[in-house]
Scaffold this active site. Structure first.
Site, short mmCIF file in Angstrom:
data_model
loop_
_atom_site.label_atom_id
_atom_site.label_comp_id
_atom_site.label_asym_id
_atom_site.label_seq_id
_atom_site.Cartn_x
_atom_site.Cartn_y
_atom_site.Cartn_z
N HIS A 122 5.37 48.26 34.15
CA HIS A 122 6.30 49.16 35.20
C HIS A 122 5.48 48.91 36.45
O HIS A 122 5.85 48.05 37.25
CB HIS A 122 6.33 50.47 34.67
CG HIS A 122 7.06 51.52 35.78
ND1 HIS A 122 7.28 52.67 35.22
CD2 HIS A 122 7.77 51.09 36.76
CE1 HIS A 122 8.01 53.20 36.18
NE2 HIS A 122 8.42 52.34 37.06
N GLY A 174 15.09 52.83 32.10
CA GLY A 174 14.67 53.82 32.93
C GLY A 174 15.72 54.36 34.15
O GLY A 174 15.41 55.34 34.82
N HIS A 195 37.93 53.54 32.82
CA HIS A 195 39.06 53.59 33.56
C HIS A 195 38.79 52.26 34.72
O HIS A 195 38.22 52.13 35.86
CB HIS A 195 39.47 54.75 34.35
CG HIS A 195 40.52 54.55 35.59
ND1 HIS A 195 41.66 53.95 35.19
CD2 HIS A 195 40.66 54.66 36.91
CE1 HIS A 195 42.51 53.80 36.30
NE2 HIS A 195 41.98 54.34 37.19
N GLU A 228 44.69 52.96 31.03
CA GLU A 228 44.27 53.12 29.89
C GLU A 228 44.95 54.06 28.80
O GLU A 228 45.15 53.72 27.59
CB GLU A 228 42.81 53.85 29.49
CG GLU A 228 41.59 53.23 30.18
CD GLU A 228 41.97 53.00 31.80
OE1 GLU A 228 42.18 54.06 32.47
OE2 GLU A 228 41.54 52.01 32.31
N GLY A 251 42.15 56.43 32.75
CA GLY A 251 43.13 56.47 33.76
C GLY A 251 44.44 56.09 33.58
O GLY A 251 44.73 55.70 32.20
N SER A 252 45.49 55.80 34.61
CA SER A 252 46.95 55.21 33.98
C SER A 252 46.69 53.88 33.22
O SER A 252 47.48 53.72 32.56
CB SER A 252 47.73 54.99 35.18
OG SER A 252 46.89 54.50 35.98
N GLU A 282 32.12 58.54 33.67
CA GLU A 282 31.57 57.37 32.97
C GLU A 282 30.30 57.22 32.55
O GLU A 282 30.15 56.48 31.62
CB GLU A 282 32.54 56.13 33.50
CG GLU A 282 34.01 56.16 33.64
CD GLU A 282 34.49 57.00 35.02
OE1 GLU A 282 33.78 57.60 35.33
OE2 GLU A 282 35.64 56.99 34.94
#
Ligand SMILES: Cc1ncc(Cn2c(C)c(CCOP(=O)(O)OP(=O)(O)O)sc2=O)c(N)n1
Ligand SMILES: [Ca+2]
Length: 528
Positions: free
Chosen positions: A281, A401, A70, A28, A25-26, A47
């Site tokens: 689990h 998971g 970002h 970065e 993004g700007s 991402e």
């Protein structure tokens, strides 16, 4: 003058990092300005895919991977990936661009508010340096800490007006630092542990992902053979730490307290290496161990050791400890364990196509050293029963998971392992979480074979609804998704098949294609 940016790229080079996974993004752009020619940027369209690729790459290389996201929105999209990386002990340095320092207080657009809190508790450390001159130390701190046991993700939020500032001359010392962990057992502790194993009358070994992460599989084999002990893989397994073709291999433990005690019945000593005790689990309360059994855990993670509900634990380097134990224990005077019963191959030419038949065909047709990155959640048990995995680094699954791991992770693993074929086995539900990984695979010509198991439902949830006796649950079907059209749209050649002969032909073609391919295979539901 050395800028903060120059020193940061030099620190990355010092740590053998010249690949950046990310989505900019700007905030970065100043970090990416004048991008060095010896670096490569692997662009993910989301991402979640960026961190999933980095996770797969780090696990397959065994080294820290670097991610640039970002601000808050990008970090938020990656949180499922943080969960998987945290559970997998994956060494990641995840950075996010921050607004300029002068506008953070007024919360200008793209300010990452309270940035260091955002990824917690799924990071070992998160930091937003108090001033630009602190960025190199924070970067060095993050690079070392992410790799030290237990490895894990760390997070840095860096205001984008820091990069052009001059680095303080003294911070150049960071380039020559080395940090390493010891981790072997002292002779007394090793002798005591070996003696306990030698005294046991019927030991059993339970292995977890950190054995595979330490590439200590061969040491585990030697120890199991010396002890003539059966070997189970710890429940909810995200990696394969022991050859599934070995005569001592017993399979995957069920992720239930009651069942594990039943599966370990008769053993007087349970040696757990490289796994938490245990990653249960489904909640099926019962005795934590069978009657008369003791447990010893070897782990690289002090928190795993501390939170275990029973037994003793040793914290150290898993590879060093297993190797030393295999040298130290005596050759047990008891019969070799009998090889387990393996399922007969599924019948050919049966319609509708059973998932087991697809697994058998993959196992028969794929190279012996193929790597499977899995997110077909209703076929996990069948995979552990049927697939012949013999080398370290043969199997990966999202360790928390969290779905959306496997498609990008498969791209990351294939980037890390160009000489082994990566096969991504993905459910038609899971395939929707990070499907943009297909685009990155096409752009970088990463030759993953993606197999989408289309049973039209969230199969694992249907199974769990049975476990929980949850009747009449909505939202468990995922009909009418055209993965051929989706893949084609992202630039990956794709085909739909619904017979075993057609799958075998498409899979064989895909293995030779030398570029990413996708096969959408229609399988029976409910399982036959
Ligand atoms: C990010 C995320 N969202 C939702 C889930 C819940 N979930 C879901 C939605 C599953 C169904 C996966 O269905 P599939 O089609 O990918 O595979 P199977 O049909 O073989 O189960 S399994 C499971 O735990 C999850 N684990 N992670
Ligand atoms: Ca499914």
């Amino acid at each position: 003058m050395t800028t903060i940016r120059d020193l940061t790229y030099d620190l990355l080079r010092r740590h053998d990092i010249t690949t950046i996974f990310g989505n900019p993004g700007s905030n970065e752009l100043p970090f990416l300005e004048d991008f060095p020619s010896d670096f490569r940027y692997i662009l993910a369209l989301h991402e979640g895919a960026a961190i999933g690729m980095a996770d797969g790459y780090a696990q397959a290389t065994g080294r820290t991977a670097f991610v640039n996201l970002h601000s808050a929105a990008g970090t938020g999209n990656a949180m499922g990936g943080f969960a998987n990386a945290w559970n997998a002990h994956t060494p990641l340095v995840v950075t996010a661009g921050q607004q300029v320092r002068a506008m953070m207080g007024i919360e200008a657009l793209l300010t990452n508010i309270d940035a260091t809190t955002l990824p917690k508790p799924l990071v070992k450390w998160s930091c937003e340096p108090a001033r630009a001159e602190n960025v190199p130390l924070a970067m060095s701190h993050a690079l070392h800490l992410s790799a030290l046991p237990a490895p894990g993700p760390v997070y840095l939020s860096i205001p984008y007006d820091d990069w052009d500032k001059p680095a303080e001359p003294e911070s150049l010392r960071l380039l020559t630092r080395t940090v390493s962990a010891a981790g072997a057992l002292d002779t007394g502790a090793l002798a005591a542990l070996a003696a306990r194993l030698d005294r046991s009358t019927n030991p059993v070994i339970v292995l977890g992902p950190d054995v595979d992460a330490a590439r200590a599989n061969a040491h585990a084999v030697r120890l199991a053979e010396r002890l003539k002990a059966p070997v189970w893989v710890a429940p909810s397994a995200p990696r394969c730490p022991f050859p599934t073709t070995h005569r001592n291999f017993r399979g995957l433990l069920t992720a239930s307290m009651a069942d594990i005690s039943r599966q370990l019945e008769g053993h007087d000593l349970v040696l757990v290496a490289g796994a938490p005790v245990f990653r249960y689990h489904q909640y099926e309360p019962g005795p934590l161990l069978p009657p008369g059994a003791e447990l010893i855990q070897i782990t690289c993670d002090p928190d795993e050791a501390s939170r275990a509900p029973m037994g003793d634990a040793v914290v150290g380097d898993i590879g060093l400890i297993l190797a030393a134990l295999a040298d130290k224990v005596s050759d047990a005077a008891r019969p070799e364990p009998q090889p387990r019963e393996t399922p007969t191959r599924a019948a050919a030419g049966v319609a509708p196509l059973a998932a087991e038949r697809v697994l058998d065909l993959m196992d028969e047709l794929a190279p012996r050293d193929a790597i499977y990155v899995n997110e077909s959640t209703s076929t996990i048990e069948a995979m552990w029963e049927r697939m012949r995995w013999e080398q370290p680094g043969s199997y990966y699954f999202g360790a928390a998971g969290g779905l959306g791991f496997a498609m990008p992770a498969a791209v990351g693993v294939q980037l890390a392992e160009p000489d082994r074929q990566v096969i991504a086995l993905i459910g038609d539900g899971s395939a929707n979480y990070s499907v943009t990984a297909l685009w990155t695979a096409a752009q970088h010509k990463v030759p993953v074979v993606f197999v989408i198991m289309r049973n039209g439902t969230y199969g694992a949830l249907r199974w769990f609804a049975g476990v929980l006796k949850a009747e009449h649950v909505p939202a468990l079907d995922v009909p009418d998704i055209d993965f051929v059209a989706i893949a084609t749209g992202y630039g990956v050649e794709a085909v739909r098949v619904d017979t075993d002969a057609a799958f075998a032909a498409a899979f064989t073609r895909a293995l030779k294609a030398g570029k990413p391919s996708l096969i959408e295979v229609v399988t029976a539901w409910p399982p036959t």
